[in-house]
Motif scaffolding. Structure first.
Motif, PDB file in Angstrom:
ATOM      1  N   LEU A  13      52.767  72.404  46.300  1.00 45.86           N
ATOM      2  CA  LEU A  13      53.942  71.544  46.196  1.00 45.86           C
ATOM      3  C   LEU A  13      54.232  71.123  44.759  1.00 45.86           C
ATOM      4  O   LEU A  13      55.393  70.906  44.396  1.00 45.86           O
ATOM      5  CB  LEU A  13      53.758  70.306  47.082  1.00 45.86           C
ATOM      6  CG  LEU A  13      53.473  70.576  48.564  1.00 45.86           C
ATOM      7  CD1 LEU A  13      53.426  69.262  49.340  1.00 45.86           C
ATOM      8  CD2 LEU A  13      54.495  71.530  49.165  1.00 45.86           C
ATOM      9  N   ALA A  16      56.413  73.536  43.181  1.00 44.76           N
ATOM     10  CA  ALA A  16      57.746  73.527  43.777  1.00 44.76           C
ATOM     11  C   ALA A  16      58.539  72.279  43.397  1.00 44.76           C
ATOM     12  O   ALA A  16      59.686  72.123  43.818  1.00 44.76           O
ATOM     13  CB  ALA A  16      57.632  73.618  45.296  1.00 44.76           C
ATOM     14  N   CYS A  17      57.919  71.401  42.601  1.00 42.09           N
ATOM     15  CA  CYS A  17      58.567  70.139  42.226  1.00 42.09           C
ATOM     16  C   CYS A  17      58.794  70.106  40.715  1.00 42.09           C
ATOM     17  O   CYS A  17      57.852  69.872  39.945  1.00 42.09           O
ATOM     18  CB  CYS A  17      57.699  68.959  42.659  1.00 42.09           C
ATOM     19  SG  CYS A  17      58.456  67.342  42.370  1.00 42.09           S
ATOM     20  N   GLY A 260      55.222  73.820  53.246  1.00 40.12           N
ATOM     21  CA  GLY A 260      55.599  74.278  51.911  1.00 40.12           C
ATOM     22  C   GLY A 260      57.033  74.776  51.857  1.00 40.12           C
ATOM     23  O   GLY A 260      57.782  74.465  50.915  1.00 40.12           O
ATOM     24  N   ASP A 261      57.447  75.541  52.866  1.00 36.56           N
ATOM     25  CA  ASP A 261      58.822  76.050  52.913  1.00 36.56           C
ATOM     26  C   ASP A 261      59.826  74.903  53.047  1.00 36.56           C
ATOM     27  O   ASP A 261      60.872  74.898  52.396  1.00 36.56           O
ATOM     28  CB  ASP A 261      58.982  77.011  54.092  1.00 36.56           C
ATOM     29  CG  ASP A 261      58.186  78.305  53.918  1.00 36.56           C
ATOM     30  OD1 ASP A 261      57.847  78.639  52.762  1.00 36.56           O
ATOM     31  OD2 ASP A 261      57.905  78.957  54.945  1.00 36.56           O
ATOM     32  N   LYS A 264      60.281  73.001  49.758  1.00 31.31           N
ATOM     33  CA  LYS A 264      61.163  73.696  48.823  1.00 31.31           C
ATOM     34  C   LYS A 264      62.627  73.510  49.210  1.00 31.31           C
ATOM     35  O   LYS A 264      63.491  73.286  48.352  1.00 31.31           O
ATOM     36  CB  LYS A 264      60.815  75.182  48.783  1.00 31.31           C
ATOM     37  CG  LYS A 264      59.468  75.491  48.162  1.00 31.31           C
ATOM     38  CD  LYS A 264      59.163  76.973  48.240  1.00 31.31           C
ATOM     39  CE  LYS A 264      57.783  77.283  47.675  1.00 31.31           C
ATOM     40  NZ  LYS A 264      57.437  78.731  47.813  1.00 31.31           N
ATOM     41  N   SER A 265      62.902  73.579  50.509  1.00 29.73           N
ATOM     42  CA  SER A 265      64.274  73.406  50.982  1.00 29.73           C
ATOM     43  C   SER A 265      64.772  71.988  50.718  1.00 29.73           C
ATOM     44  O   SER A 265      65.908  71.784  50.252  1.00 29.73           O
ATOM     45  CB  SER A 265      64.332  73.714  52.481  1.00 29.73           C
ATOM     46  OG  SER A 265      65.621  73.472  53.003  1.00 29.73           O
ATOM     47  N   MET A 267      63.649  69.963  48.418  1.00 28.45           N
ATOM     48  CA  MET A 267      63.777  69.770  46.975  1.00 28.45           C
ATOM     49  C   MET A 267      65.119  70.307  46.489  1.00 28.45           C
ATOM     50  O   MET A 267      65.800  69.674  45.663  1.00 28.45           O
ATOM     51  CB  MET A 267      62.623  70.450  46.241  1.00 28.45           C
ATOM     52  CG  MET A 267      62.667  70.321  44.716  1.00 28.45           C
ATOM     53  SD  MET A 267      62.728  68.598  44.131  1.00 28.45           S
ATOM     54  CE  MET A 267      61.126  68.003  44.688  1.00 28.45           C
ATOM     55  N   ARG A 268      65.528  71.487  46.986  1.00 27.86           N
ATOM     56  CA  ARG A 268      66.838  72.031  46.621  1.00 27.86           C
ATOM     57  C   ARG A 268      67.946  71.085  47.054  1.00 27.86           C
ATOM     58  O   ARG A 268      68.903  70.837  46.307  1.00 27.86           O
ATOM     59  CB  ARG A 268      67.036  73.413  47.263  1.00 27.86           C
ATOM     60  CG  ARG A 268      66.237  74.534  46.628  1.00 27.86           C
ATOM     61  CD  ARG A 268      66.730  75.891  47.087  1.00 27.86           C
ATOM     62  NE  ARG A 268      66.555  76.072  48.538  1.00 27.86           N
ATOM     63  CZ  ARG A 268      65.461  76.562  49.105  1.00 27.86           C
ATOM     64  NH1 ARG A 268      64.438  76.930  48.342  1.00 27.86           N
ATOM     65  NH2 ARG A 268      65.388  76.695  50.414  1.00 27.86           N
TER      66      ARG A 268
END
Length: 344
Positions: A13, A16-17, A260-261, A264-265, A267-268
């Motif tokens: 994570l 991904a951040c 995790g997926d 990411k979603s 965060m976008r």
């Protein structure tokens, strides 16, 4: 509720951040004061006091409220420690008793003259005095409303635990947003920044999307990090990893990957919504949404600096991502409650 596997790999994570972590310069002084304040009430057993210290609640505040001035930072530490006290009192209670405990907190937050003579009422009153001194009327109103939602959902969590019931994902996330206390912790941002947003700002579509994405980012990441601790206590039902495994017949690793997926979603969604905030919104709205990002990255960083979730191996877990599941007997006497106060 324990997986038959012996280990799993966390989603990365932190990679991904893209947000920037920082710490509060007043951490040592304010943390010591807040901890001494709570300990002065002598409400913990020796084991619970050690658990309280190990949890590093004030260190979490240092990361997520790194921009706070001394008084505001001290108050935030007090609040997170107050939540720990509520958990300590209610963690072994059934739904009805947990609700009664939560009502003490709510009643004092709504009326400082209310008093049942309990230590919890006194601690809550002292926090409220500090909070009210600088918080605006809109902030206070929203905060006290969230106190009610939080305690109601903590009681609901206790009922589910009592009946060994696991919710479906959609219903669970509605509950998790509240019983995690992340919304209460977000409400403190206005207090820290000295702003008092009108309700119309929270109704703005882009603002609302960024707000809820930031809340869910903390909930999903906290649950995958805390899963081992909770399964070792035998109370992982209030965790999105368990929900995913039960609802979708996933393995533990598949559920971890799914977190995790989703991270990411989310965060976008947070970043895109933040970039789409209307110029018609007051400048304070932009500052608020930016500060929520500090909560997201700060919570991630803190999770690997403390022994709260990964024990003495927290640095190794950060490096490898591999979590070796601990045996339930190691945590049989510990709390089953896990809000942002003790991730929370």
């Amino acid at each position: 509720m324990r997986s038959t596997v012996s280990q799993f790999t966390l989603p990365d994570l932190l990679s991904a951040c893209p947000l920037q972590d920082a710490t509060n310069p007043w951490y040592k002084e304010a943390a010591a004061e807040s901890r001494a304040w709570i300990n002065s009430y002598d409400i913990f057993t020796d084991r619970k006091r050690a658990f309280f210290i190990q949890g590093s609640n004030e260190l979490l505040c240092s990361h997520v409220y790194h921009y706070a001035g001394y008084e505001q930072f001290r108050t935030c530490c007090d609040f997170v420690n107050l939540l720990f006290v509520i958990d300590e009192i209610s963690d072994d209670q059934n739904g009805r008793d947990a609700y009664a405990t939560g009502r003490i907190f709510v009643e004092v937050m709504n009326d400082p003259r209310w008093d049942d003579g309990s230590i919890l009422a006194k601690i809550t009153r002292e926090f409220r005095e500090r909070f009210i001194r600088l918080a605006g009327p809109n902030t206070v109103r929203r905060f006290t409303a969230l106190c009610t939602s939080y305690t109601d959902c903590v009681a609901k969590e206790a009922e589910l635990r009592e009946h060994d019931e696991v919710l479906g994902l959609e219903e669970f996330m509605e509950l998790r947003r509240q019983n995690s206390a992340v919304l209460l912790c977000y409400s403190l941002v206005e207090y820290i920044l000295g702003i008092d947003l009108p309700d119309s700002v929270f109704d703005d579509p882009a603002f609302s999307k960024a707000y809820w994405a930031a809340a869910d980012l903390v909930c999903w990441s906290n649950d995958v990090y805390s899963y081992d601790m909770e399964q070792a206590k035998g109370c992982a039902g209030n965790n999105v990893v368990t929900v995913l495994m039960e609802e979708n017949s996933m393995s533990l690793q598949e559920a971890s990957d799914r977190v995790g997926d989703q991270f990411k979603s989310l965060m976008r969604e947070y970043l895109e919504s933040k970039s789409q905030l209307s110029p018609d919104l007051p400048p304070e709205a932009f500052r608020y949404i930016e500060a929520l990002g500090s909560w997201v990255i700060g919570n991630l960083a803190w999770s690997f600096e403390t022994q709260r979730y990964f024990g003495a191996n927290h640095e190794r877990v950060k490096e490898t991502g591999v979590v070796h599941l601990r045996l339930p007997s190691r945590f049989l006497e510990d709390s089953c409650s896990d809000s942002e106060s003790d991730s929370e």
